[in-house]
Motif scaffolding. Structure first.
Motif, PDB file in Angstrom:
ATOM      1  N   SER A  88      20.757  54.951  50.368  1.00  0.00           N
ATOM      2  CA  SER A  88      20.459  55.142  48.957  1.00  0.00           C
ATOM      3  C   SER A  88      21.380  54.270  48.123  1.00  0.00           C
ATOM      4  CB  SER A  88      20.642  56.616  48.563  1.00  0.00           C
ATOM      5  OG  SER A  88      20.376  56.805  47.190  1.00  0.00           O
ATOM      6  N   TRP A  89      20.825  53.589  47.113  1.00  0.00           N
ATOM      7  CA  TRP A  89      21.638  52.728  46.257  1.00  0.00           C
ATOM      8  C   TRP A  89      22.605  53.562  45.430  1.00  0.00           C
ATOM      9  CZ3 TRP A  89      22.163  47.749  46.900  1.00  0.00           C
ATOM     10  CH2 TRP A  89      21.109  46.990  47.427  1.00  0.00           C
ATOM     11  N   MET A  90      23.830  53.047  45.283  1.00  0.00           N
ATOM     12  CA  MET A  90      24.853  53.650  44.435  1.00  0.00           C
ATOM     13  C   MET A  90      25.178  52.670  43.320  1.00  0.00           C
ATOM     14  SD  MET A  90      27.193  54.966  47.619  1.00  0.00           S
ATOM     15  CE  MET A  90      26.798  53.517  48.611  1.00  0.00           C
ATOM     16  N   VAL A 100      24.431  51.015  55.022  1.00  0.00           N
ATOM     17  CA  VAL A 100      23.409  50.750  56.034  1.00  0.00           C
ATOM     18  C   VAL A 100      23.973  51.028  57.421  1.00  0.00           C
ATOM     19  CG1 VAL A 100      22.198  49.067  54.597  1.00  0.00           C
ATOM     20  CG2 VAL A 100      24.045  48.294  56.102  1.00  0.00           C
ATOM     21  N   PRO A 101      23.122  51.242  58.421  1.00  0.00           N
ATOM     22  CA  PRO A 101      23.620  51.621  59.743  1.00  0.00           C
ATOM     23  C   PRO A 101      24.484  50.549  60.408  1.00  0.00           C
ATOM     24  CG  PRO A 101      21.289  52.151  59.531  1.00  0.00           C
ATOM     25  CD  PRO A 101      21.647  51.306  58.351  1.00  0.00           C
ATOM     26  N   ALA A 102      25.487  51.012  61.125  1.00  0.00           N
ATOM     27  CA  ALA A 102      26.270  50.196  62.056  1.00  0.00           C
ATOM     28  C   ALA A 102      26.344  50.970  63.368  1.00  0.00           C
ATOM     29  CB  ALA A 102      27.658  49.916  61.501  1.00  0.00           C
ATOM     30  N   TYR A 103      26.389  50.262  64.468  1.00  0.00           N
ATOM     31  CA  TYR A 103      26.413  50.912  65.779  1.00  0.00           C
ATOM     32  C   TYR A 103      27.805  50.761  66.379  1.00  0.00           C
ATOM     33  CZ  TYR A 103      21.390  51.568  65.545  1.00  0.00           C
ATOM     34  OH  TYR A 103      20.137  51.982  65.172  1.00  0.00           O
ATOM     35  N   CYS A 118      29.229  52.615  59.272  1.00  0.00           N
ATOM     36  CA  CYS A 118      28.215  51.975  58.435  1.00  0.00           C
ATOM     37  C   CYS A 118      28.641  50.560  58.078  1.00  0.00           C
ATOM     38  CB  CYS A 118      27.969  52.779  57.158  1.00  0.00           C
ATOM     39  SG  CYS A 118      29.308  52.739  55.935  1.00  0.00           S
ATOM     40  N   GLY A 119      27.725  49.823  57.501  1.00  0.00           N
ATOM     41  CA  GLY A 119      28.009  48.587  56.793  1.00  0.00           C
ATOM     42  C   GLY A 119      27.626  48.804  55.341  1.00  0.00           C
ATOM     43  N   PHE A 120      27.864  47.804  54.516  1.00  0.00           N
ATOM     44  CA  PHE A 120      27.499  47.906  53.107  1.00  0.00           C
ATOM     45  C   PHE A 120      26.790  46.629  52.664  1.00  0.00           C
ATOM     46  CE2 PHE A 120      31.229  50.769  53.277  1.00  0.00           C
ATOM     47  CZ  PHE A 120      30.684  51.911  52.691  1.00  0.00           C
ATOM     48  N   VAL A 121      25.746  46.799  51.851  1.00  0.00           N
ATOM     49  CA  VAL A 121      25.123  45.676  51.167  1.00  0.00           C
ATOM     50  C   VAL A 121      25.458  45.807  49.683  1.00  0.00           C
ATOM     51  CG1 VAL A 121      22.988  44.497  50.557  1.00  0.00           C
ATOM     52  CG2 VAL A 121      23.242  45.513  52.834  1.00  0.00           C
ATOM     53  N   PHE A 122      26.095  44.773  49.149  1.00  0.00           N
ATOM     54  CA  PHE A 122      26.494  44.736  47.747  1.00  0.00           C
ATOM     55  C   PHE A 122      25.528  43.843  46.976  1.00  0.00           C
ATOM     56  CE2 PHE A 122      30.218  45.574  50.261  1.00  0.00           C
ATOM     57  CZ  PHE A 122      30.947  46.497  49.531  1.00  0.00           C
TER      58      PHE A 122
END
Length: 219
Positions: A88-90, A100-103, A118-122
């Motif tokens: 969900s966007w913050m 976003v998912p990280a393994y 997790c990872g993050f998309v900015f």
């Protein structure tokens, strides 16, 4: 907007409306001045990613954004923390972010469960930046390309605990970013690599490798 490499997986993103730290493990930048930091993002609870996040938050008031369980741990240690989930966007004054998912795995310094990594998309001023955190190659990266179209991908390449160079080169293709910044390598013996090999392979695939020395800043 500028992106500065502070060592290992730690980056500073500075904008007109805020200064962001990601995974502030600062052994390579011990003299880093955190004054002015407004937000801290932590991909998972391992010490080489949580780093000095709690101390910086307590000193500056910067809010730590992390997965719910890890954020609760930070709050109990006196930090200003925001617990989130995946997908969900913050919204922030300087832009927006999605986890976003990280393994990988994730635990606090005392060994307790710290939620999913997790990872993050900015999304900042029309630019999309993907910080993968610690992860293996995975199909979610194709979804990240489809939904978020990152122009810049920051990927672990050291192997052993994460993707190695070969897998990171594949990841760059799946993600579709034009500019690829390697991280999480040569900090410890177990993740020592010849980074020129990564640089060559990325360039051969028609992308721009951005090899950042500690302290380097790019616009």
């Amino acid at each position: 907007m500028t992106i500065k490499f502070l060592g290992h997986s730690c980056f500073e993103i500075e904008t007109e409306k805020g200064k962001i730290l990601i995974d502030p493990f600062l052994v390579a930048s011990p003299d880093y001045d955190p004054n002015g930091v407004t937000d801290i993002f932590v991909t998972h609870g391992h010490g080489d990613h949580l780093g000095s996040a709690i101390e910086i938050s307590k000193k500056t008031g910067a809010k730590i954004t992390a997965i719910f369980e890890l954020a609760n741990y930070c709050s109990k240690k006196g930090a200003n923390a925001n617990g989130v989930g995946l997908g969900s966007w913050m919204q922030y004054p300087w832009g927006r972010v999605i986890a976003v998912p990280a393994y990988h795995s994730s635990s606090t310094p005392d060994g307790n469960y710290a939620g999913c990594p997790c990872g993050f998309v900015f999304a900042i001023r029309g630019k999309s930046i993907y910080h993968a955190g610690d992860t293996c190659l995975n199909q979610e990266m194709k979804t990240i390309r489809e939904l978020y179209s990152p122009e810049i991908a920051i990927l672990p390449v050291g192997g052993y605990y994460t993707m190695d160079i070969e897998q990171a080169v594949n990841a760059a293709e799946w993600i579709g970013a034009s500019y690829v910044i390697p991280m999480h390598y040569n900090t410890f013996d177990a993740i020592s690599v010849d980074i020129t090999n990564f640089e060559r392979q990325i360039r051969n695939n028609g992308k721009v490798p951005v090899i950042m020395e500690v302290g380097r800043k790019i616009d």
